[in-house]
Design a protein around this motif. Structure first.
Motif, PDB file in Angstrom:
ATOM      1  N   SER A 173      35.781  92.845  68.710  1.00  0.00           N
ATOM      2  CA  SER A 173      35.744  94.257  68.374  1.00  0.00           C
ATOM      3  C   SER A 173      35.140  94.459  66.980  1.00  0.00           C
ATOM      4  O   SER A 173      34.482  95.470  66.723  1.00  0.00           O
TER       5      SER A 173
ATOM      6  N   GLY B 151      31.413  94.449  67.532  1.00  0.00           N
ATOM      7  CA  GLY B 151      31.006  95.737  68.080  1.00  0.00           C
ATOM      8  C   GLY B 151      31.020  96.815  67.016  1.00  0.00           C
ATOM      9  O   GLY B 151      30.118  97.644  66.948  1.00  0.00           O
ATOM     10  N   ALA B 152      32.042  96.769  66.152  1.00  0.00           N
ATOM     11  CA  ALA B 152      32.151  97.779  65.108  1.00  0.00           C
ATOM     12  C   ALA B 152      30.967  97.703  64.151  1.00  0.00           C
ATOM     13  O   ALA B 152      30.507  98.732  63.640  1.00  0.00           O
TER      14      ALA B 152
ATOM     15  N   VAL C  92      28.203  99.557  65.954  1.00  0.00           N
ATOM     16  CA  VAL C  92      28.512 100.996  65.967  1.00  0.00           C
ATOM     17  C   VAL C  92      28.343 101.572  64.566  1.00  0.00           C
ATOM     18  O   VAL C  92      27.801 102.673  64.387  1.00  0.00           O
TER      19      VAL C  92
ATOM     20  N   THR D  55      25.998 104.610  63.510  1.00  0.00           N
ATOM     21  CA  THR D  55      26.589 105.786  62.867  1.00  0.00           C
ATOM     22  C   THR D  55      25.942 106.052  61.522  1.00  0.00           C
ATOM     23  O   THR D  55      25.657 107.199  61.167  1.00  0.00           O
TER      24      THR D  55
ATOM     25  N   GLN E  39      29.282  93.578  72.358  1.00  0.00           N
ATOM     26  CA  GLN E  39      29.268  94.740  73.242  1.00  0.00           C
ATOM     27  C   GLN E  39      29.769  95.916  72.442  1.00  0.00           C
ATOM     28  O   GLN E  39      30.899  95.912  71.968  1.00  0.00           O
ATOM     29  N   ALA E  40      28.954  96.909  72.250  1.00  0.00           N
ATOM     30  CA  ALA E  40      29.376  97.944  71.315  1.00  0.00           C
ATOM     31  C   ALA E  40      29.897  99.187  72.009  1.00  0.00           C
ATOM     32  O   ALA E  40      31.061  99.535  71.894  1.00  0.00           O
ATOM     33  N   LEU E  41      29.073  99.816  72.770  1.00  0.00           N
ATOM     34  CA  LEU E  41      29.406 101.160  73.225  1.00  0.00           C
ATOM     35  C   LEU E  41      29.171 101.271  74.711  1.00  0.00           C
ATOM     36  O   LEU E  41      28.285 100.627  75.261  1.00  0.00           O
ATOM     37  N   GLU E  42      29.959 102.107  75.350  1.00  0.00           N
ATOM     38  CA  GLU E  42      29.700 102.440  76.727  1.00  0.00           C
ATOM     39  C   GLU E  42      29.853 103.930  76.868  1.00  0.00           C
ATOM     40  O   GLU E  42      30.816 104.503  76.374  1.00  0.00           O
ATOM     41  N   TRP E  43      28.899 104.562  77.493  1.00  0.00           N
ATOM     42  CA  TRP E  43      28.935 106.004  77.578  1.00  0.00           C
ATOM     43  C   TRP E  43      28.382 106.407  78.912  1.00  0.00           C
ATOM     44  O   TRP E  43      27.291 106.007  79.294  1.00  0.00           O
TER      45      TRP E  43
ATOM     46  N   THR F 276      24.989 101.426  78.263  1.00  0.00           N
ATOM     47  CA  THR F 276      25.690 100.418  77.473  1.00  0.00           C
ATOM     48  C   THR F 276      24.795  99.946  76.359  1.00  0.00           C
ATOM     49  O   THR F 276      23.603  99.732  76.553  1.00  0.00           O
ATOM     50  N   LEU F 277      25.397  99.800  75.182  1.00  0.00           N
ATOM     51  CA  LEU F 277      24.698  99.180  74.067  1.00  0.00           C
ATOM     52  C   LEU F 277      25.327  97.827  73.829  1.00  0.00           C
ATOM     53  O   LEU F 277      26.548  97.711  73.779  1.00  0.00           O
TER      54      LEU F 277
END
Lengths: 677, 221
Positions: free
Chosen positions: A5, A8-9, A12, A16, A71-75, A85-86
């Motif tokens: 995590s 991933g952060a 992200v 951001t 694995q960062a983001l799923e939208w 997915t990113l």
């Protein structure tokens, strides 16, 4: 789990921060124009946010290279398919590392001066964001969106000088060629996605179900599309037009990171997803790469415009990237996995090394061009003394571009040369024929690139100023100067730390060549190739250079102690000493220009006016056309046919409401009759 | 007769078929009339048929929302919009690009085409939509044809609202009624659209003299 995590952060956080940079730049623009201090502060915060975003992206890439699967983001965008997915996998990591570093220094060096400065800053941040998303997208549609956004935002930046007709033309050419490339990519990806699914994994399985003919057609479409971004001959036309027109920090990202995104696309979509590249892929890429490298270096050598010279040098280096990739595919097909690994490592190393060096070169040369107010080398001169920091950065980065040892481009070119030489002796069939020509082309291109770099440094930065503006040039923003030095330092670090960098590339190489043994290259402190029995040590090279130059300096010091310097007028055949009596950029390139005139066809015409003076010509006129190799014969028929079709299509656009409605009715009826599927 | 029996009887009855016929015939009348006012009254009849079909669907599915939508259709499409359109009539004669008899022949061909192709699309399904969907597609084509061939801006607006009726019919028959909020939104949209278009028609007629939109092509570039 916490480690994952955390990775991933990082990603992200990078995204951001870049978004926040866009917002900060936009909100600055919306503030009242009176509050100058607030504007500057906001511009600085946008720059800082952008730089932080770049550093975070680079950190995430380092984590991914070290073995974390980020694995960062799923939208879920409401799209009737898989979620967007990113994620940052091994293949994307080197490119994200390069993008992070390049964008960080480019933001630091982005002094948003002049009108529209904040708009440019916002576009710059948006462009970097789109590039980052394109690299980390794990979903076909998201990739296409980001790819298109990257093209459009950078086109807006290329056109950011509204008064320049040259920039306008460059934007048109850039957009036209990019859209053709993007159409090829989109067509191939959409037809793949419609078969299987939209994630990269689903696309790989869809590739596996295709017949060989279809699969190779798709792979060729994708390759052609990405070759446009890479600027391979005959698709190079836009690159030397568009890259120099953008503001310098954006040129740095364009040449430093966006070109290698084309390489990433080829590796990802034409090699990794189908499992192996199509037949003859390597041959075509190798030949195109050699031609591109030669064309780029010849044009760079004769180019009088400093930024365009760097853009032509980018063409040369993307030729080398294509050579390395094509050679890797050839060796892979010839069952030489260990050597294929070396060639692939050359592609990765050269992408990173060239990206860092070119970013530093564009930043420093662009800053100088901004201060002098002209990109024409004939207006420059003596700038190393007047702008010492930019001068040092330009010196280091341009020498790195020439491929000198201990600097960043050396390792990649050396690996490529080794893979070519040993591929020749080990390879079968085509490689026996191609490798000698490729080696000759590579060495010729490198030598010509050295000439171009010598011209840029010698004419632009040494000697005496050729114009009043160059004489008055001083460094302006200390922050920008510091950023230039950091950029140049990155090129040096990448050169000295090449063995360590190579060790980091273990996972990307394994992801491209799963079958290859991992003992092809060992990177203890030197770039040692166990498969080829060759090694090179950048640190050793640096130490020996330092040693020799130290001895020279020491001897010079000793000599000066013995005899004090004398000051005396220099003898110049009786003519007054003027800045114009120096070697000009044009004169420097003239032998090469004459040598390559059959290829360049610049139609150069020299007229010397004597005007009474018998031995000293008063004035020399040189008229030289804009050399457009390959563009006339190859692209002119294409342009003609497109114009013809558009003229015909214009007839459909009558402006009559009835006709438009009639089109609607005809379409509806046609769909009813034939559209039953 | 209670509701259950009604729901049992309606699909078998010819009520929907009759109303759908009225719908299509009124659309054809709008395409064939020589007088602008005649076209507008044909549109009014078209809307009444639509409202009645929606009412039948409402009875069939015992849905209060569809019934309310049907009443709204009656009020707005059969009342308010024809009134707004009639207010804009300045010229009594319909100006066409294609002679009216020829136009009627083309419309007939379009109707045949719509019926044959829609039957292939959906097969023979004994529900309400079996008779409504081909009618809706045919009316769509006829309304588009009206928009293509008329010279006056007002007649193009009329074609547009006719087209909207056809789409509404398709929605009602295919889905047994959309959610009430959607239908109300569509009706409000249409009302605002017609009001705005009426305004523009007035402006265009003031500028161009007769509202002949074929002269609008001088706006090109």
């Amino acid at each position: 789990m916490p480690a994952a995590s955390f990775d991933g952060a990082l990603l992200v956080g990078a995204i951001t921060a870049l978004l926040a940079a866009v917002l900060a730049a936009i909100t600055t623009r919306m503030r009242a124009t009176g509050a100058t201090a607030a504007r500057v502060r906001h511009g600085a915060s946008a720059r800082a946010l952008g730089a932080i975003g770049g550093v975070l992206a680079a950190a995430a890439a380092m984590r991914a290279l070290a073995g974390a699967d980020v694995q960062a983001l799923e939208w879920w965008p409401g799209f009737p398919t898989q979620p967007f997915t990113l994620g940052l996998d091994a293949l994307a990591a080197p490119f994200v590392l390069l993008l992070g570093l390049v964008s960080a220094v480019s933001f630091a060096a982005h002094a948003s001066h002049g009108r529209g400065g904040h708009e440019r800053l916002a576009l710059h941040a948006g462009f970097v964001l789109a590039l980052l998303v394109a690299l980390v997208a794990r979903h076909g549609v998201l990739f296409l969106l980001a790819w298109e956004g990257m093209t459009l935002l950078s086109a807006a930046l290329v056109a950011s000088d509204p008064t320049s007709a040259r920039a306008r033309r460059a934007t048109y050419v850039y957009l036209a060629m990019s859209q053709v490339g993007a159409a090829l990519i989109a067509g191939a990806l959409l037809s793949l996605g419609a078969r299987g699914g939209w994630t990269l994994e689903a696309m790989a399985t869809a590739f596996a179900t295709l017949s060989p003919g279809e699969a190779s057609t798709l792979a060729w479409c994708l390759t052609a599309g990405f070759a446009v971004k890479l600027g391979l001959v005959p698709l190079q036309g836009w690159l030397p037009l568009a890259h120099p027109e953008a503001p310098a920090p954006v040129s740095a990202v364009l040449s430093g990171a966006m070109v290698s995104a084309g390489l990433y696309g080829m590796m990802r979509f034409a090699w990794q997803l189908p499992g192996s590249p199509p037949a003859d892929w390597g041959t075509v890429l190798l030949v195109a790469g050699v031609v591109t490298a030669l064309v780029g270096s010849v044009y760079a050598a004769v180019e009088p415009d400093a930024k365009r010279l760097l853009a032509w040098s980018t063409v040369k280096h993307s030729g080398l990237l294509a050579m390395a990739l094509g050679l890797a595919a050839l060796l892979h097909a010839a069952a030489q996995p260990a050597l294929a690994r070396v060639a692939l490592a050359a592609a990765f190393m050269h992408a990173i090394g060239h990206g860092l060096a070119k970013a530093a070169a564009f930043l420093s040369v662009g800053e100088v061009a901004h201060v002098v107010g002209s990109r024409d080398l004939e207006q420059w001169g003596g700038l190393a003394r007047r702008m010492p920091r930019a001068g040092v950065a330009a010196m280091v980065s341009v020498l790195a571009l020439a491929g000198l040892p201990a600097l960043s481009c050396f390792a990649g070119e050396w690996l490529l040369l080794q893979a070519l030489l040993h591929g020749y002796s080990a390879g079968a069939g085509q490689l026996r024929l191609l490798a000698p020509f490729a080696v000759a082309g590579l060495t010729l291109a490198t030598a010509l690139a050295l000439a171009a770099c010598a011209k840029l440094l010698g004419v632009g930065f040494l000697g005496r100023p050729r114009s009043a503006l160059a004489d008055a040039a001083r460094e302006q923003d200390p922050l920008v100067s510091a950023a230039l030095l950091v950029a140049a330092a990155l090129a040096v670090v990448a050169g000295l730390g090449a063995p360590q960098l190579l060790a980091l590339l273990e996972r990307p190489l394994a992801s491209m060549l799963p079958s290859a043994p991992s003992d092809g290259l060992s990177a203890a402190s030197a770039l040692a190739l166990t498969v080829a029995g060759a090694s090179a040590s950048p640190v050793g090279a640096a130490v020996s250079v330092a040693l020799f130059s130290g001895v020279a300096v020491l001897l010079a010091r000793l000599g000066r102690v013995r005899s004090a310097p004398r000051t005396a007028p220099s003898w110049t055949c009786g003519a007054p000493v003027a800045p114009r009596s120096q070697y000009s950029a044009h004169a420097f390139a003239r032998p090469l220009r004459l040598l390559f005139e059959p290829v360049l066809r610049s139609g150069e015409d020299t007229a010397t006016l004597q005007e009474g003076e018998r031995y000293a010509p008063r004035r020399t006129h040189v008229r030289s056309g804009d050399a457009r190799l390959l563009e006339r014969p190859l692209l002119a028929p294409l342009v003609q046919s497109v114009l013809f079709v558009s003229e015909q299509a214009r007839r459909l656009q009558s402006g009559q409401l009835h006709l438009y409605l009639a089109y609607l009715l005809i379409t509806l009826v046609a769909l009813l009759v034939w559209g039953r599927g | 007769m209670n509701t259950l029996e009604l729901a049992d009887w309606l699909p078998r009855s010819n009520a929907v078929n009759l109303l759908a016929g009225l719908f299509l015939l009124s659309a054809l009348r709008a395409a064939g009339s020589r007088r602008v006012r005649g076209c507008i009254s044909a549109y009014r009849w078209n809307s009444v048929a639509l409202a009645l079909i929606a009412l039948v669907v409402a009875l069939d599915t015992a849905s209060r929302a569809v019934a309310l939508a049907a009443l709204l259709v009656l009020a707005i499409k059969a009342g308010l919009i024809p009134m707004l359109l009639a207010r804009q009539v300045k010229q009594q004669e319909v100006l066409t690009r294609v002679a009216l008899p020829t136009g009627m022949l083309v419309c007939g061909a379009l109707v045949v085409l719509a019926f044959s192709q829609t039957r292939v699309l959906f097969g023979s399904d004994p529900s309400i939509l079996a008779s409504c969907l081909p009618v809706s597609v045919a009316t769509t084509l006829v309304a588009l044809f009206v928009m293509v061939t008329r010279r006056q801006a007002l007649m193009q607006v009329l074609g547009l609202v006719l087209l909207e009726n056809a789409i509404f019919l398709a929605a009602v028959s295919l889905t047994q009624g959309l959610p009430l909020v959607v239908e109300m939104g569509i009706l409000l949209d249409l009302l605002a659209g017609v009001a705005l278009l009426g305004l523009f028609v007035g402006r265009i007629e003031d500028t161009l003299g007769e509202g002949d939109v074929s002269r609008l092509d001088s706006l090109r570039e």
